[in-house]
Design a protein around this motif. Sequence first.
Motif, short mmCIF file in Angstrom:
data_model
loop_
_atom_site.label_atom_id
_atom_site.label_comp_id
_atom_site.label_asym_id
_atom_site.label_seq_id
_atom_site.Cartn_x
_atom_site.Cartn_y
_atom_site.Cartn_z
N GLY A 21 0.88 -0.89 0.00
CA GLY A 21 -0.14 -0.16 -0.04
C GLY A 21 0.81 1.15 0.02
O GLY A 21 2.39 1.04 0.33
N GLU A 22 0.12 2.37 -0.04
CA GLU A 22 0.82 3.91 -0.54
C GLU A 22 -0.21 4.55 0.29
O GLU A 22 -1.70 4.47 0.76
N GLY A 23 0.34 5.73 1.30
CA GLY A 23 -0.21 6.61 2.30
C GLY A 23 0.58 7.13 3.53
O GLY A 23 1.86 6.26 3.41
N GLU A 62 -6.86 1.13 1.98
CA GLU A 62 -8.11 2.29 3.23
C GLU A 62 -6.97 3.05 3.08
O GLU A 62 -7.58 4.66 3.30
N GLY A 63 -6.01 3.26 2.28
CA GLY A 63 -5.46 4.70 1.72
C GLY A 63 -3.92 4.18 2.83
O GLY A 63 -3.53 5.33 2.47
N TYR A 64 -3.63 3.29 3.22
CA TYR A 64 -2.55 3.23 4.56
C TYR A 64 -1.21 2.72 3.67
O TYR A 64 -1.26 1.54 2.51
#
Length: 272
Positions: free
Chosen positions: A15-17, A43-45
């Motif tokens: 993931g990224e964020g 969820e964007g993490y």
Amino acid sequence: MIATPGLRTHVASIGEGDPVVLLHGFPMHWWQWRFIAPIIAAEGYRVICPDLRGSGWTEADDPRFGPESQLDDVVAVLDALGIGTARFLCHDMGAISGMQLAYGSPERVRAIVQVAVPPGFLEFSPRVMPAFAHMPALLMHRAGRSLGYLFGSRYAAKPMTDETVEAYLRVHERPEIERAVTALYRGMVIPVSRRLMGGVYKRMRLRPPMLCVFGSEDGPFAEPTVRRICRNHGQHADRFELAFVDHGAHFLTDDQPREVARLALDWFARTT
């Protein structure tokens, strides 16, 4: 592999964020988060799952453990990755390092979720003593003795398949991981347990928001007991909550991974 002085830490990431660091329990490794990490990443993490010293595929030059060994390792990994502050989801042994970081360097912890482990400020009760029943055998662990007994019905509400247990324990074919069992408990787990029972953390203030999650079938940490030992949380923590998950025991991340992920995401959202 992330190289820091004396240590080469194996890290799985997805993931990224904003970063979320997942710290596994014993006798597990990064794979403990195989169901949970993708849910959180979706969820964007950016989810980071290190193998802690003495576990998984992490390699240490020095086989010894001290009370802060894994804490220092986690900080070194954060620094190597350029992460100043992160959210944390920790289970079992990993909760020791997460808790130590939350108390010692609160500016690095945006929020923390502890699974199956009470907060450092717990009011000690004889009712929680069964939670330490496994320690004598681990202190006397001998190479070649299977740790499969730790995955039995006493600790897992849902039976784990032989394939799952084997996936967790296969790494103990590495001699350095097998030798780390007693070193980990003698050098880190026992000293920190003594600090807990001695009230060391009750004399400190917990600044980062903490959520403690327990399974309804985790005998030593049944809901009435947990609520009792945490009843004075307002005196010790800025923000603290409890959550209980049905049909789960100590290995809650395997029993109810989706619910653990949901609770963690909710806590992260509510403490932004």
